[in-house]
Design an enzyme around this catalytic site. Structure first.
Site, PDB file in Angstrom:
ATOM      1  N   ASP A  16     -16.986   0.505 119.338  1.00  0.00           N
ATOM      2  CA  ASP A  16     -17.962   1.450 118.797  1.00  0.00           C
ATOM      3  C   ASP A  16     -17.311   2.748 118.314  1.00  0.00           C
ATOM      4  OD1 ASP A  16     -17.368   1.960 121.446  1.00  0.00           O
ATOM      5  OD2 ASP A  16     -19.435   1.867 122.157  1.00  0.00           O
ATOM      6  N   GLY A 170     -16.190   8.631 128.800  1.00  0.00           N
ATOM      7  CA  GLY A 170     -17.086   9.730 128.465  1.00  0.00           C
ATOM      8  C   GLY A 170     -16.645  11.035 129.098  1.00  0.00           C
ATOM      9  N   GLU A 200      -7.348  12.299 131.511  1.00  0.00           N
ATOM     10  CA  GLU A 200      -7.399  12.707 130.101  1.00  0.00           C
ATOM     11  C   GLU A 200      -7.923  14.141 130.034  1.00  0.00           C
ATOM     12  OE1 GLU A 200      -9.200  11.072 125.831  1.00  0.00           O
ATOM     13  OE2 GLU A 200     -10.130  10.404 127.697  1.00  0.00           O
TER      14      GLU A 200
END
Length: 333
Positions: A16, A170, A200
């Site tokens: 996506d 996310g 991250e």
């Protein structure tokens, strides 16, 4: 350079996050969705990172138009098929495509389980007779919270036999891994692997948590592991892979420039780190760019690059026989 005598893999690649700009335009027209531009050239700045974003969440906003236009399940199936076409065009031998069914469903009121079914169908259809093999990883989009992630997990587990792993992605800062321990107990009860986006946006403790509490066998990005030598030793000794995404880490401002990227140090330390794209369409790059341009800029020698290429196969969610078949295929071309 890419060693064509080794299989070429991309095991951190968001389905996506790889929706073609042309497809966004066409689906927007099909479903009468107002887009910020009416041609590809003008649309690009809205769906592709042009200059590094200030943070991960700003980067992720660039993915939104690609899912906003998913007006029905056939549209979801289409982008799954196009992801396989893109992977084959890049000369990839094996990809692990990850996707968030809730993220793909929510804009146009689709059901996450229907999205999962459509993506699986598209992948199966596109890989028949193709030169690229593919497996699917389901994503829990932590940004939507604990309850939505349970709905997302329920949708994924309904098709658990068509998945190899579940990921958590996310907003790492706003929704840390501690919130999702129960979800990943269910993942492991379903005999699926766990790969977790960690280190991250947050530091090394986020990676420790992903390993110790979520049962991660691989870490997505894992950049902040460089801050903790004990963690680096643990990753090496337990053979927990790091899915490095060089250009992505620049575009999210996780790393300021490639010369500072820790991938080279991970490889030197014996960690099973590899090279991946992350979100090719959003970044405006492909796997070849990561090997030929980004990796040398990150200080990798040809030997380092080949090691990373081999590491991808070692940590891929494939059986021993499938890995051996890929090696045999590559060695004879």
């Amino acid at each position: 350079m890419i060693n064509r005598k080794l299989p070429l893999l991309d095991i951190h690649r968001h389905l996506d996050g790889n929706v073609r700009a042309q497809t966004i335009l066409e689906l927007g027209r099909q479903f009468n969705i107002t887009l910020p531009a009416d041609n590809v050239a003008a649309l690009i700045p809205h769906v592709q990172v042009i200059d590094p974003e200030p943070n991960l969440m700003a980067f992720l906003q660039k993915l939104d138009w690609g899912v906003t236009v998913l007006g029905d399940y056939d549209a979801c199936r289409r982008i799954a098929i196009e992801n396989i076409e893109d992977a084959q065009a890049q000369g990839l031998d094996y990809v692990e495509l990850r996707f968030s069914p809730y993220y793909m469903a929510q804009s146009q009121g689709l059901h996450p389980q229907g999205v999962v079914e459509a993506v699986i169908d598209g992948i199966k259809s596109a890989t028949k007779g193709a030169n690229v093999k593919a497996n699917l990883i389901g994503i829990l989009s932590r940004t939507y919270g604990v309850k939505v992630c349970q709905q997302e997990l329920d949708a994924l587990l309904a098709f658990k036999d068509d998945l190899v792993a579940v990921d958590l992605a996310g907003d790492e800062i706003g929704f840390p891994g501690e919130l999702f321990v129960e979800h990943f107990k269910q993942v492991h009860d379903a005999y699926l692997a766990a790969t977790i986006h960690a280190g991250e946006a947050l530091g090394a403790p986020s990676i420790w948590q992903a390993i110790n509490e979520l049962g991660a066998s691989r870490i997505g990005h894992g950049v902040k592991a460089i801050e903790d030598i004990e963690l680096m030793n643990y990753l090496r000794d337990k053979r927990i892979g790091i899915e490095s995404c060089l250009t992505s880490n620049i575009q999210t401002s996780t790393v300021n420039d490639l010369a500072q990227h820790p991938l080279k140090q991970f490889l030197d330390h014996g960690i099973l780190a590899c090279i991946n794209t992350d979100d090719p369409a959003v970044e405006g790059i492909e796997i070849e760019h990561e090997y030929l341009v980004a990796a040398p800029q990150a200080g990798l020698s040809q030997a380092d690059i080949e090691k990373a290429q081999a590491n991808a196969l070692e940590i891929a969610y494939l059986s021993y026989s499938d890995k051996k078949a890929l090696l045999t295929m590559a060695s004879t071309r």
